[in-house]
Motif scaffolding. Structure first.
Motif, PDB file in Angstrom:
ATOM      1  N   ASP A 187      16.094   7.140  13.559  1.00 53.61           N
ATOM      2  CA  ASP A 187      15.543   7.548  14.174  1.00 53.61           C
ATOM      3  C   ASP A 187      13.928   7.459  14.070  1.00 53.61           C
ATOM      4  N   GLU A 188      14.231   7.614  12.669  1.00 54.31           N
ATOM      5  CA  GLU A 188      12.221   8.137  12.632  1.00 54.31           C
ATOM      6  C   GLU A 188      10.946   6.768  12.838  1.00 54.31           C
ATOM      7  N   ASP A 189      10.290   7.061  12.679  1.00 59.74           N
ATOM      8  CA  ASP A 189       8.993   6.504  12.982  1.00 59.74           C
ATOM      9  C   ASP A 189       8.622   6.156  11.535  1.00 59.74           C
ATOM     10  N   ALA A 190       9.330   5.055  10.600  1.00 62.84           N
ATOM     11  CA  ALA A 190       9.200   4.948   9.686  1.00 62.84           C
ATOM     12  C   ALA A 190       9.039   3.340   9.414  1.00 62.84           C
ATOM     13  N   GLU A 191       7.349   2.137   9.941  1.00 64.26           N
ATOM     14  CA  GLU A 191       7.393   1.533   9.051  1.00 64.26           C
ATOM     15  C   GLU A 191       7.554   0.721   7.928  1.00 64.26           C
ATOM     16  N   PRO A 192       7.707  -0.607   7.440  1.00 63.98           N
ATOM     17  CA  PRO A 192       8.037  -1.548   6.355  1.00 63.98           C
ATOM     18  C   PRO A 192       6.858  -1.885   5.380  1.00 63.98           C
ATOM     19  N   VAL A 193       6.822  -1.488   4.338  1.00 68.05           N
ATOM     20  CA  VAL A 193       5.577  -1.499   3.241  1.00 68.05           C
ATOM     21  C   VAL A 193       6.216  -2.493   1.881  1.00 68.05           C
ATOM     22  N   THR A 194       5.878  -4.009   1.678  1.00 71.83           N
ATOM     23  CA  THR A 194       5.951  -4.103   0.897  1.00 71.83           C
ATOM     24  C   THR A 194       4.493  -4.024  -0.944  1.00 71.83           C
ATOM     25  N   ALA A 195       4.174  -2.987  -0.161  1.00 72.06           N
ATOM     26  CA  ALA A 195       2.747  -3.598  -0.909  1.00 72.06           C
ATOM     27  C   ALA A 195       1.770  -2.003  -1.052  1.00 72.06           C
ATOM     28  N   PHE A 196       1.418  -1.420  -1.957  1.00 77.91           N
ATOM     29  CA  PHE A 196       0.580   0.455  -1.987  1.00 77.91           C
ATOM     30  C   PHE A 196      -0.771  -0.238  -3.187  1.00 77.91           C
ATOM     31  N   SER A 197      -0.991   1.081  -2.191  1.00 83.16           N
ATOM     32  CA  SER A 197      -1.961   1.412  -3.381  1.00 83.16           C
ATOM     33  C   SER A 197      -2.433   2.565  -3.494  1.00 83.16           C
ATOM     34  N   ILE A 198      -2.478   3.345  -5.038  1.00 79.50           N
ATOM     35  CA  ILE A 198      -2.602   4.549  -5.592  1.00 79.50           C
ATOM     36  C   ILE A 198      -3.966   4.572  -6.765  1.00 79.50           C
ATOM     37  N   THR A 199      -4.846   5.815  -6.322  1.00 81.00           N
ATOM     38  CA  THR A 199      -5.883   5.298  -7.479  1.00 81.00           C
ATOM     39  C   THR A 199      -5.724   7.130  -7.875  1.00 81.00           C
ATOM     40  N   LEU A 200      -6.476   6.852  -9.436  1.00 84.33           N
ATOM     41  CA  LEU A 200      -5.979   8.073 -10.472  1.00 84.33           C
ATOM     42  C   LEU A 200      -7.313   9.366  -9.735  1.00 84.33           C
ATOM     43  N   GLU A 201      -6.367  10.425 -10.636  1.00 86.08           N
ATOM     44  CA  GLU A 201      -8.296  11.259 -10.399  1.00 86.08           C
ATOM     45  C   GLU A 201      -8.572  11.585 -11.465  1.00 86.08           C
ATOM     46  N   GLY A 202     -10.067  11.075 -11.247  1.00 88.58           N
ATOM     47  CA  GLY A 202     -10.842  10.774 -12.163  1.00 88.58           C
ATOM     48  C   GLY A 202     -11.364   9.426 -12.325  1.00 88.58           C
ATOM     49  N   ASP A 203     -10.897   8.570 -11.360  1.00 91.20           N
ATOM     50  CA  ASP A 203     -11.117   7.122 -11.404  1.00 91.20           C
ATOM     51  C   ASP A 203     -11.065   6.865  -9.804  1.00 91.20           C
ATOM     52  N   SER A 204     -11.674   5.927  -9.631  1.00 92.36           N
ATOM     53  CA  SER A 204     -11.922   5.811  -7.758  1.00 92.36           C
ATOM     54  C   SER A 204     -11.305   4.091  -7.480  1.00 92.36           C
ATOM     55  N   THR A 205     -11.294   3.585  -9.015  1.00 95.85           N
ATOM     56  CA  THR A 205     -10.518   2.209  -8.848  1.00 95.85           C
ATOM     57  C   THR A 205      -9.269   2.093  -8.294  1.00 95.85           C
ATOM     58  N   VAL A 206      -8.680   0.946  -6.749  1.00 92.24           N
ATOM     59  CA  VAL A 206      -8.300   1.238  -6.585  1.00 92.24           C
ATOM     60  C   VAL A 206      -6.526   0.189  -7.192  1.00 92.24           C
ATOM     61  N   ILE A 207      -5.385   0.529  -8.113  1.00 87.58           N
ATOM     62  CA  ILE A 207      -4.253   0.005  -8.504  1.00 87.58           C
ATOM     63  C   ILE A 207      -3.412  -0.280  -7.266  1.00 87.58           C
ATOM     64  N   ALA A 208      -3.084  -1.482  -7.095  1.00 81.87           N
ATOM     65  CA  ALA A 208      -1.783  -2.197  -6.067  1.00 81.87           C
ATOM     66  C   ALA A 208      -0.696  -2.086  -6.622  1.00 81.87           C
ATOM     67  N   VAL A 209       0.778  -1.272  -6.017  1.00 85.38           N
ATOM     68  CA  VAL A 209       1.361  -1.522  -6.755  1.00 85.38           C
ATOM     69  C   VAL A 209       2.624  -2.498  -5.194  1.00 85.38           C
ATOM     70  N   THR A 210       3.001  -2.741  -6.513  1.00 81.18           N
ATOM     71  CA  THR A 210       4.451  -4.137  -5.707  1.00 81.18           C
ATOM     72  C   THR A 210       5.942  -2.645  -5.379  1.00 81.18           C
ATOM     73  N   ALA A 211       6.276  -3.107  -3.837  1.00 82.05           N
ATOM     74  CA  ALA A 211       7.153  -2.046  -3.561  1.00 82.05           C
ATOM     75  C   ALA A 211       8.526  -2.981  -4.068  1.00 82.05           C
ATOM     76  N   PRO A 212       9.397  -1.567  -4.612  1.00 81.18           N
ATOM     77  CA  PRO A 212      10.968  -2.757  -5.280  1.00 81.18           C
ATOM     78  C   PRO A 212      11.704  -2.929  -3.660  1.00 81.18           C
ATOM     79  N   GLY A 213      12.751  -3.470  -4.088  1.00 84.24           N
ATOM     80  CA  GLY A 213      13.538  -4.533  -2.948  1.00 84.24           C
ATOM     81  C   GLY A 213      12.779  -5.427  -2.699  1.00 84.24           C
TER      82      GLY A 213
END
Length: 240
Positions: A187-213
């Motif tokens: 019953d959670e308000d969940a949404e499907p995600v196939t890819a998402f982004s992360i950044t590292l501390e000290g670097d603003s470059t966006v890293i695209a990560v593919t979701a598993p499954g």
């Protein structure tokens, strides 16, 4: 013989008197320091009188020690050199500099992949950051994760997962971060995600990560949390 001795005695007294008179005249003609002149006169008179009376008894009347020698006790102040113990701080300040000299990892230094942890239901991801560069680097803080375009804020970090020491990864070595997606409720308000982004501390470059499954992952933005980077997965120690 008595006459000869009498003449010698009178000659001695006359010599003493002459010496005293000469010193007195010299003191009057000298500087205005009457105290010094008087002391000199008294000393000379005493010496002359001692010679005249035949007081040469072989005894040394000089002081047995120099009064100024007591000042040498001041040299004990050299014990202040014990302050050299501060060198321990230098040893401590050198280790800190060694850690700081390791460069922070940037998006060019690592690749990030995601895998499900446990399941089903799949409530957590494991992010793996592998050092693909030719140098060691320091993976600071935690991954700044954004799952959905509709939620631009970063997923909150869990403080208890922070490691005690900086995470330094050598070329080819990995580091890990655990990410909570949801509580796994239907019953959670969940949404499907196939890819998402992360950044590292000290670097603003966006890293695209593919979701598993094949169908991606289900994320509840209100429940999502992320852990700090750690050098190993700690068998549920950072579960949240």
């Amino acid at each position: 013989m008595n006459t000869i001795n009498s003449l010698r005695h009178r000659s001695t007294l006359l010599a003493v008197a002459g010496t005293v008179l000469a010193l007195s005249l010299t003191a009057c003609q000298g500087d205005t320091d009457g105290t010094s002149a008087s002391a000199a006169t008294s000393s000379a008179a005493a010496s002359a009188t001692s010679s005249a009376t035949g007081a040469g008894n072989g005894k040394d009347n000089s002081a047995s020690g120099s009064p100024g020698s007591a000042d040498s006790a001041g040299s004990t102040g050299s014990t202040g050199s014990t302050g050299a113990g501060g060198s321990a701080g230098a040893t401590g300040s050198s280790g800190e500099h060694a850690s700081a000299s390791t460069p922070v990892c940037t998006a060019r230094d690592i690749t990030v992949t995601a895998a499900r942890q446990d399941g089903p239901p799949y409530t957590h991801l494991v992010l793996t950051a592998k050092n693909t560069s030719r140098r060691s680097c320091r993976l600071a803080g935690f991954p700044h994760v954004q799952f959905l375009e509709s939620h631009k804020q970063d997923v909150p970090a869990v403080a208890k997962s922070k490691p005690a020491t900086p995470v330094v990864i050598t070329p080819g070595a990995p580091a890990y971060a655990l990410v909570k997606l949801s509580d796994g409720g239907v019953d959670e308000d969940a949404e499907p995600v196939t890819a998402f982004s992360i950044t590292l501390e000290g670097d603003s470059t966006v890293i695209a990560v593919t979701a598993p499954g094949s169908g991606g992952i289900a994320v509840d933005p209100a429940k999502a949390l992320t852990g700090y980077w750690t050098p190993e997965l700690r068998n549920g120690a950072d579960d949240f």
